[in-house]
Design a protein around this motif. Sequence first.
Motif, PDB file in Angstrom:
ATOM      1  N   LYS A 201       0.924  -1.188  -0.195  1.00 32.89           N
ATOM      2  CA  LYS A 201      -0.223   0.327   0.312  1.00 32.89           C
ATOM      3  C   LYS A 201       1.030   1.029  -0.041  1.00 32.89           C
ATOM      4  N   VAL A 202       1.903   1.454   0.845  1.00 36.02           N
ATOM      5  CA  VAL A 202       2.696   2.911   1.148  1.00 36.02           C
ATOM      6  C   VAL A 202       3.462   2.660  -0.621  1.00 36.02           C
ATOM      7  N   HIS A 203       3.950   1.472  -1.448  1.00 34.48           N
ATOM      8  CA  HIS A 203       4.432   1.907  -2.660  1.00 34.48           C
ATOM      9  C   HIS A 203       3.439   2.159  -3.491  1.00 34.48           C
ATOM     10  N   ASN A 204       2.387   2.047  -3.434  1.00 37.30           N
ATOM     11  CA  ASN A 204       1.399   2.275  -4.519  1.00 37.30           C
ATOM     12  C   ASN A 204       0.795   4.021  -4.023  1.00 37.30           C
ATOM     13  N   VAL A 205       0.791   4.088  -2.788  1.00 39.63           N
ATOM     14  CA  VAL A 205       0.474   5.998  -2.408  1.00 39.63           C
ATOM     15  C   VAL A 205       1.942   6.380  -3.519  1.00 39.63           C
ATOM     16  N   MET A 206       3.578   5.682  -3.218  1.00 41.16           N
ATOM     17  CA  MET A 206       4.336   6.702  -3.823  1.00 41.16           C
ATOM     18  C   MET A 206       3.839   7.050  -5.140  1.00 41.16           C
ATOM     19  N   GLN A 207       3.381   6.196  -5.886  1.00 38.09           N
ATOM     20  CA  GLN A 207       3.090   6.183  -6.949  1.00 38.09           C
ATOM     21  C   GLN A 207       2.204   7.640  -7.667  1.00 38.09           C
ATOM     22  N   GLU A 208       1.180   7.478  -6.204  1.00 42.10           N
ATOM     23  CA  GLU A 208       0.334   8.476  -6.537  1.00 42.10           C
ATOM     24  C   GLU A 208       1.272  10.601  -6.562  1.00 42.10           C
ATOM     25  N   LEU A 209       2.538  10.466  -5.988  1.00 38.50           N
ATOM     26  CA  LEU A 209       2.784  11.520  -5.788  1.00 38.50           C
ATOM     27  C   LEU A 209       3.724  12.617  -6.930  1.00 38.50           C
ATOM     28  N   THR A 210       4.263  13.231  -6.773  1.00 36.21           N
ATOM     29  CA  THR A 210       4.982  14.351  -7.587  1.00 36.21           C
ATOM     30  C   THR A 210       5.842  14.601  -7.931  1.00 36.21           C
ATOM     31  N   LYS A 211       6.500  14.361  -8.219  1.00 37.15           N
ATOM     32  CA  LYS A 211       8.406  14.960  -8.256  1.00 37.15           C
ATOM     33  C   LYS A 211       8.057  15.512  -6.826  1.00 37.15           C
ATOM     34  N   GLU A 212       8.407  16.651  -7.098  1.00 34.32           N
ATOM     35  CA  GLU A 212       8.381  17.570  -5.935  1.00 34.32           C
ATOM     36  C   GLU A 212       8.142  17.065  -4.511  1.00 34.32           C
ATOM     37  N   GLN A 213       7.316  16.409  -4.188  1.00 30.77           N
ATOM     38  CA  GLN A 213       6.759  15.784  -3.241  1.00 30.77           C
ATOM     39  C   GLN A 213       7.632  14.669  -2.923  1.00 30.77           C
ATOM     40  N   LEU A 214       7.500  13.906  -3.601  1.00 33.20           N
ATOM     41  CA  LEU A 214       8.746  12.828  -3.569  1.00 33.20           C
ATOM     42  C   LEU A 214       9.830  13.466  -2.774  1.00 33.20           C
ATOM     43  N   GLU A 215      10.817  14.373  -3.594  1.00 31.78           N
ATOM     44  CA  GLU A 215      11.835  15.252  -3.410  1.00 31.78           C
ATOM     45  C   GLU A 215      11.692  15.955  -1.661  1.00 31.78           C
ATOM     46  N   PHE A 216      10.929  15.985  -1.693  1.00 32.09           N
ATOM     47  CA  PHE A 216      10.107  16.728   0.269  1.00 32.09           C
ATOM     48  C   PHE A 216      10.072  15.735   1.129  1.00 32.09           C
ATOM     49  N   LEU A 217       9.565  14.767   0.287  1.00 28.45           N
ATOM     50  CA  LEU A 217       9.291  13.230   1.097  1.00 28.45           C
ATOM     51  C   LEU A 217      10.679  12.447   1.467  1.00 28.45           C
ATOM     52  N   ASN A 218      11.705  12.437   0.754  1.00 29.88           N
ATOM     53  CA  ASN A 218      13.366  12.161   1.024  1.00 29.88           C
ATOM     54  C   ASN A 218      13.955  12.562   1.563  1.00 29.88           C
ATOM     55  N   LYS A 219      13.984  13.401   1.540  1.00 27.50           N
ATOM     56  CA  LYS A 219      14.797  14.933   2.173  1.00 27.50           C
ATOM     57  C   LYS A 219      14.654  14.730   3.449  1.00 27.50           C
ATOM     58  N   LEU A 220      13.119  13.926   3.802  1.00 27.39           N
ATOM     59  CA  LEU A 220      13.298  13.710   5.410  1.00 27.39           C
ATOM     60  C   LEU A 220      13.835  12.785   6.650  1.00 27.39           C
ATOM     61  N   ASN A 221      14.191  13.150   7.479  1.00 29.09           N
ATOM     62  CA  ASN A 221      14.596  11.681   8.400  1.00 29.09           C
ATOM     63  C   ASN A 221      13.595  11.345   8.653  1.00 29.09           C
ATOM     64  N   TYR A 222      14.079   9.666   9.252  1.00 27.86           N
ATOM     65  CA  TYR A 222      13.056   8.795   9.571  1.00 27.86           C
ATOM     66  C   TYR A 222      11.683   8.994  10.419  1.00 27.86           C
ATOM     67  N   GLU A 223      12.270  10.071  11.149  1.00 30.57           N
ATOM     68  CA  GLU A 223      10.904  10.445  12.429  1.00 30.57           C
ATOM     69  C   GLU A 223       9.977  11.437  11.938  1.00 30.57           C
ATOM     70  N   ASP A 224      10.515  11.798  10.502  1.00 31.68           N
ATOM     71  CA  ASP A 224       9.270  12.952  10.936  1.00 31.68           C
ATOM     72  C   ASP A 224       8.754  12.506   8.938  1.00 31.68           C
TER      73      ASP A 224
END
Length: 339
Positions: free
Chosen positions: A185-208
């Motif tokens: 389900k997490v993988h499927n959610v990732m497919q819906e995110l835009t490039k900008e949203q993914l870049e933001f998410l991937n820069k966060l630490n694990y706790e965030d």
Amino acid sequence: MQIELSSKQKEFIDKYIKKSAKDIWEEKLINLKGIVLNGEEDNQQIEDKINEWILVDIKVAEENTRPYKCVCGRSLRYQYVIKHRILDITYNLGCECVKKYTGIDSKLVNRVLLKKEELNSMVDEIIRKLNESEIDRQLYLLDYDEIPNMIRQQLLIGLPLTDKQLEKVFKVIGKDNNKKNYHKKVHNVMQELTKEQLEFLNKLNYEDKQPLIISLMDGKKIYNMDELKGVELSNIALRKVELNLPFTDKEIRDIKKGKKTEDIKYIEIASKKLNKSQYEFWCSRMSLNQRKETAKYIVEGTNICDKRLVRGKSLDKNIRKQIQLGIPLTEKQKKSLDI
């Protein structure tokens, strides 16, 4: 535009994914003959242990074409280049002639071909996914210590996983079915995110990152700036608003706390602006939510109904008194009066 592979990416693919037909041939023969290698043999020693016949290459033509030739004269789509190690002679053979010349079952030859095609298909899938920026949707997997080291290295050098590799990862990081389905389900959610949203998410630490992923899965509310007016936001929360990303449970609690503080501030200011009659009515006849909403209107001097607009109308006595006292109306009250 096709993304050019880096030298590290090419080296990784050649070493771990794109094996040569010769390597696959040796692996199959080793398994078939039950040969045990200690890991210290060089290529010559491996060939001595396996067989006098070496598979040099497999040539594969386009579908419905037969451009290659067997030594027997037959046209071929699949051509096996076989070398006799001792005689140092190379033959171009079809599947049936491989068995005739080498004595090795054609089933083994077919398994080599299938394995090579499978590995080539993996490489094609990785490159296709790389061009589709799929790597950005998979980097969150690096947060899990359980993933195999080779998979980790693949992600670290910027190569996305194939569907088959993802299945393996889901199985490793989720031992029970519920967890396995959760990661899908997490993988499927990732497919819906835009490039900008993914870049933001991937820069966060694990706790965030993890709470944000859970909020995405749960479909938590996405706030806009108008709803957050007067609320102090962290840089992360502010960026989420800009990117249309949901807040975590903690952030929502903080926002509600901030809004409550803002409401109290308006109520304190509004209570000083009201005269005695207005204040008594406001506190005794209006609910807390109505006071919270109208406090801001009192401070701003808005939403006060002109008495002439309701002259002759049949009104609830409380609303009539509220209008007579010049206390602002709530949006719901205005709507009910159609003014």
